[in-house]
Scaffold this motif. Sequence first.
Motif, PDB file in Angstrom:
ATOM      1  N   SER A   1      -1.303  10.680  -7.659  1.00 52.28           N
ATOM      2  CA  SER A   1      -2.479  10.630  -6.780  1.00 52.28           C
ATOM      3  C   SER A   1      -3.514   9.625  -7.275  1.00 52.28           C
ATOM      4  O   SER A   1      -4.236   9.020  -6.475  1.00 52.28           O
ATOM      5  CB  SER A   1      -3.109  12.020  -6.665  1.00 52.28           C
ATOM      6  N   ARG A   2      -3.595   9.446  -8.591  1.00 53.81           N
ATOM      7  CA  ARG A   2      -4.568   8.497  -9.149  1.00 53.81           C
ATOM      8  C   ARG A   2      -4.156   7.052  -8.900  1.00 53.81           C
ATOM      9  O   ARG A   2      -5.000   6.149  -8.891  1.00 53.81           O
ATOM     10  CB  ARG A   2      -4.725   8.746 -10.650  1.00 53.81           C
ATOM     11  N   LEU A   3      -2.863   6.830  -8.701  1.00 51.59           N
ATOM     12  CA  LEU A   3      -2.357   5.475  -8.530  1.00 51.59           C
ATOM     13  C   LEU A   3      -2.090   5.121  -7.065  1.00 51.59           C
ATOM     14  O   LEU A   3      -1.825   3.961  -6.753  1.00 51.59           O
ATOM     15  CB  LEU A   3      -1.060   5.305  -9.338  1.00 51.59           C
ATOM     16  N   ALA A   4      -2.147   6.111  -6.184  1.00 54.53           N
ATOM     17  CA  ALA A   4      -1.877   5.874  -4.765  1.00 54.53           C
ATOM     18  C   ALA A   4      -3.104   5.289  -4.073  1.00 54.53           C
ATOM     19  O   ALA A   4      -4.240   5.442  -4.532  1.00 54.53           O
ATOM     20  CB  ALA A   4      -1.466   7.174  -4.083  1.00 54.53           C
ATOM     21  N   ASP A   5      -2.869   4.636  -2.937  1.00 55.26           N
ATOM     22  CA  ASP A   5      -3.978   4.103  -2.142  1.00 55.26           C
ATOM     23  C   ASP A   5      -4.631   5.189  -1.299  1.00 55.26           C
ATOM     24  O   ASP A   5      -5.820   5.102  -0.983  1.00 55.26           O
ATOM     25  CB  ASP A   5      -3.469   2.973  -1.244  1.00 55.26           C
ATOM     26  N   HIS A   6      -3.847   6.196  -0.926  1.00 57.60           N
ATOM     27  CA  HIS A   6      -4.416   7.324  -0.191  1.00 57.60           C
ATOM     28  C   HIS A   6      -3.514   8.534  -0.372  1.00 57.60           C
ATOM     29  O   HIS A   6      -2.293   8.400  -0.512  1.00 57.60           O
ATOM     30  CB  HIS A   6      -4.566   7.010   1.297  1.00 57.60           C
ATOM     31  N   ASN A   7      -4.142   9.716  -0.378  1.00 58.16           N
ATOM     32  CA  ASN A   7      -3.414  10.972  -0.557  1.00 58.16           C
ATOM     33  C   ASN A   7      -3.646  11.876   0.646  1.00 58.16           C
ATOM     34  O   ASN A   7      -4.784  12.038   1.099  1.00 58.16           O
ATOM     35  CB  ASN A   7      -3.894  11.683  -1.825  1.00 58.16           C
ATOM     36  N   ILE A   8      -2.567  12.447   1.152  1.00 57.88           N
ATOM     37  CA  ILE A   8      -2.644  13.385   2.269  1.00 57.88           C
ATOM     38  C   ILE A   8      -2.270  14.768   1.755  1.00 57.88           C
ATOM     39  O   ILE A   8      -1.204  14.952   1.158  1.00 57.88           O
ATOM     40  CB  ILE A   8      -1.703  12.969   3.414  1.00 57.88           C
ATOM     41  N   LEU A   9      -3.149  15.724   1.976  1.00 56.70           N
ATOM     42  CA  LEU A   9      -2.939  17.100   1.535  1.00 56.70           C
ATOM     43  C   LEU A   9      -2.703  17.967   2.760  1.00 56.70           C
ATOM     44  O   LEU A   9      -3.501  17.934   3.699  1.00 56.70           O
ATOM     45  CB  LEU A   9      -4.162  17.607   0.765  1.00 56.70           C
ATOM     46  N   VAL A  10      -1.631  18.739   2.768  1.00 54.16           N
ATOM     47  CA  VAL A  10      -1.341  19.539   3.959  1.00 54.16           C
ATOM     48  C   VAL A  10      -2.236  20.768   4.052  1.00 54.16           C
ATOM     49  O   VAL A  10      -2.290  21.423   5.096  1.00 54.16           O
ATOM     50  CB  VAL A  10       0.143  19.963   4.013  1.00 54.16           C
TER      51      VAL A  10
ATOM     52  N   SER B   1      -8.890  21.325  -4.599  1.00 54.68           N
ATOM     53  CA  SER B   1      -9.336  21.678  -5.945  1.00 54.68           C
ATOM     54  C   SER B   1      -8.604  20.862  -7.006  1.00 54.68           C
ATOM     55  O   SER B   1      -9.027  20.815  -8.159  1.00 54.68           O
ATOM     56  CB  SER B   1      -9.120  23.174  -6.204  1.00 54.68           C
ATOM     57  N   TYR B   2      -7.517  20.203  -6.598  1.00 57.99           N
ATOM     58  CA  TYR B   2      -6.751  19.374  -7.531  1.00 57.99           C
ATOM     59  C   TYR B   2      -6.907  17.883  -7.242  1.00 57.99           C
ATOM     60  O   TYR B   2      -6.955  17.071  -8.158  1.00 57.99           O
ATOM     61  CB  TYR B   2      -5.258  19.732  -7.464  1.00 57.99           C
ATOM     62  N   ILE B   3      -6.943  17.524  -5.972  1.00 63.60           N
ATOM     63  CA  ILE B   3      -7.009  16.110  -5.588  1.00 63.60           C
ATOM     64  C   ILE B   3      -8.151  15.926  -4.598  1.00 63.60           C
ATOM     65  O   ILE B   3      -8.167  16.549  -3.531  1.00 63.60           O
ATOM     66  CB  ILE B   3      -5.688  15.644  -4.937  1.00 63.60           C
ATOM     67  N   THR B   4      -9.102  15.075  -4.935  1.00 59.33           N
ATOM     68  CA  THR B   4     -10.223  14.814  -4.027  1.00 59.33           C
ATOM     69  C   THR B   4     -10.364  13.331  -3.708  1.00 59.33           C
ATOM     70  O   THR B   4     -10.750  12.963  -2.599  1.00 59.33           O
ATOM     71  CB  THR B   4     -11.544  15.324  -4.640  1.00 59.33           C
ATOM     72  N   ALA B   5     -10.063  12.470  -4.678  1.00 60.62           N
ATOM     73  CA  ALA B   5     -10.271  11.034  -4.481  1.00 60.62           C
ATOM     74  C   ALA B   5      -9.301  10.476  -3.444  1.00 60.62           C
ATOM     75  O   ALA B   5      -8.117  10.807  -3.448  1.00 60.62           O
ATOM     76  CB  ALA B   5     -10.098  10.293  -5.804  1.00 60.62           C
TER      77      ALA B   5
ATOM     78  N   LYS C   1       0.843  -1.188   0.000  1.00 60.56           N
ATOM     79  CA  LYS C   1       0.000   0.000   0.000  1.00 60.56           C
ATOM     80  C   LYS C   1       0.886   1.247   0.000  1.00 60.56           C
ATOM     81  O   LYS C   1       1.942   1.282   0.643  1.00 60.56           O
ATOM     82  CB  LYS C   1      -0.904   0.017   1.231  1.00 60.56           C
ATOM     83  N   ILE C   2       0.415   2.283  -0.699  1.00 64.17           N
ATOM     84  CA  ILE C   2       1.207   3.506  -0.846  1.00 64.17           C
ATOM     85  C   ILE C   2       0.362   4.720  -0.469  1.00 64.17           C
ATOM     86  O   ILE C   2      -0.744   4.912  -0.984  1.00 64.17           O
ATOM     87  CB  ILE C   2       1.731   3.658  -2.287  1.00 64.17           C
ATOM     88  N   ILE C   3       0.903   5.523   0.435  1.00 68.59           N
ATOM     89  CA  ILE C   3       0.306   6.797   0.833  1.00 68.59           C
ATOM     90  C   ILE C   3       1.253   7.907   0.397  1.00 68.59           C
ATOM     91  O   ILE C   3       2.470   7.780   0.528  1.00 68.59           O
ATOM     92  CB  ILE C   3       0.091   6.852   2.359  1.00 68.59           C
TER      93      ILE C   3
ATOM     94  N   TYR D   1      -3.198   5.214   8.440  1.00 67.49           N
ATOM     95  CA  TYR D   1      -2.502   3.944   8.212  1.00 67.49           C
ATOM     96  C   TYR D   1      -3.448   2.769   8.462  1.00 67.49           C
ATOM     97  O   TYR D   1      -3.472   1.794   7.701  1.00 67.49           O
ATOM     98  CB  TYR D   1      -1.294   3.827   9.142  1.00 67.49           C
ATOM     99  N   GLU D   2      -4.215   2.858   9.533  1.00 72.18           N
ATOM    100  CA  GLU D   2      -5.139   1.775   9.879  1.00 72.18           C
ATOM    101  C   GLU D   2      -6.189   1.579   8.789  1.00 72.18           C
ATOM    102  O   GLU D   2      -6.514   0.446   8.421  1.00 72.18           O
ATOM    103  CB  GLU D   2      -5.812   2.073  11.216  1.00 72.18           C
ATOM    104  N   ARG D   3      -6.731   2.683   8.279  1.00 73.82           N
ATOM    105  CA  ARG D   3      -7.758   2.580   7.239  1.00 73.82           C
ATOM    106  C   ARG D   3      -7.187   1.974   5.962  1.00 73.82           C
ATOM    107  O   ARG D   3      -7.830   1.157   5.304  1.00 73.82           O
ATOM    108  CB  ARG D   3      -8.354   3.962   6.935  1.00 73.82           C
ATOM    109  N   VAL D   4      -5.982   2.381   5.614  1.00 73.00           N
ATOM    110  CA  VAL D   4      -5.377   1.887   4.378  1.00 73.00           C
ATOM    111  C   VAL D   4      -5.004   0.410   4.499  1.00 73.00           C
ATOM    112  O   VAL D   4      -5.197  -0.377   3.569  1.00 73.00           O
ATOM    113  CB  VAL D   4      -4.143   2.738   4.007  1.00 73.00           C
ATOM    114  N   LEU D   5      -4.491   0.027   5.652  1.00 72.29           N
ATOM    115  CA  LEU D   5      -4.058  -1.361   5.852  1.00 72.29           C
ATOM    116  C   LEU D   5      -5.187  -2.271   6.319  1.00 72.29           C
ATOM    117  O   LEU D   5      -5.027  -3.495   6.369  1.00 72.29           O
ATOM    118  CB  LEU D   5      -2.925  -1.407   6.882  1.00 72.29           C
ATOM    119  N   LEU D   6      -6.308  -1.653   6.705  1.00 70.68           N
ATOM    120  CA  LEU D   6      -7.463  -2.407   7.207  1.00 70.68           C
ATOM    121  C   LEU D   6      -7.118  -3.217   8.445  1.00 70.68           C
ATOM    122  O   LEU D   6      -7.583  -4.345   8.639  1.00 70.68           O
ATOM    123  CB  LEU D   6      -8.027  -3.333   6.119  1.00 70.68           C
TER     124      LEU D   6
END
Length: 318
Positions: free
Chosen positions: A111-120, A126-130, A88-90, A306-311
């Motif tokens: 961002s389209r290929l990552a499992d999760h994106n963190i925006l500071v 406006s650029y990344i929502t998914a 998994k990649i954040i 991390y917990e959500r991404v790794l389940l």
Amino acid sequence: MNVLFISRSKTGRPHPFVEEQAIALEHAAGIKIEHFLVRSNGLKGYTKAAYGLYHHLKRHPVDLIHAHYGLSGLLAVLSRLLFRHNLKIIITYHGSDINKPSERRFSLLASRLADHNILVSSKMLSYITARSTVLPCGTNTEIDLVYRDPARAHYGWGANDFVILFASRFDLPVKDPEFALEVVKAFSEETTRSVKFLELKGYSREQVTKLMQAADALLMCSKTEGSPQVIKEAIVNALPVIANDVGDVKLICGQVDHCFIVPKSMEAYVERLHMLSKTFPRIQNREPVLTQYSNKYISEKLLSIYERVLLKPVPVLS
């Protein structure tokens, strides 16, 4: 849990805020953090890094990859495609990777290929929502306000010296040092104070702490920002701030006193500098930053991602 941090570095060490985040995670949950540093820019540099990452993962298995900045994130996701691992990649985006058009397209692809994106900053939405979460980087809030007098004595600054820190280096155009230098020049010509203007370049973390406590104002006039660490650090060190409304500066300053958001005009900046130079005030209400941007608080939020991404849950150390 083993986590690999990927980030760019020209010094052989991670950026201080990346390193501090890793240390906070290790303290909060006993997570083992390793760092993989991208040392060279350009296609050749990242191609070399991709193979280096592949061999690193073969020698040092991890549970999760957390990349800092979009280009490092792109390296991580392309490495997964090329070498067919299923980690998994954040990715955390820090501002320049979205604000700079030359990097934005690569960050958006990552961002389209990552499992999760963190925006500071929420302004990046406006650029990344998914698959995204807004979470700024934390800062070291466990700092005692004891350095002002000894640091001023060390630097030879007297009662009439008014010391202004620039929020970055003078060689970064995005920070608009030309405007800052014009502001300080205009102020210097109008005041009886002996004005000193310093860039934050080449100092250790400990030296920056002492400088911020010894100085009298921090000046920011950037063209773009994300969630600027330097503003948080200034507030923690009780250093008054004068800044334009850029990135998350207004959000960070919030209810903090002597943290001035002004129009980006010469007159507005000079007026605030005059005000500060009359009484040399310090920030009194640091609490909003101490509670909302501490490394401990942010690391707890990051653990939940991390917990959500790794389940699976990550045990928190008592």
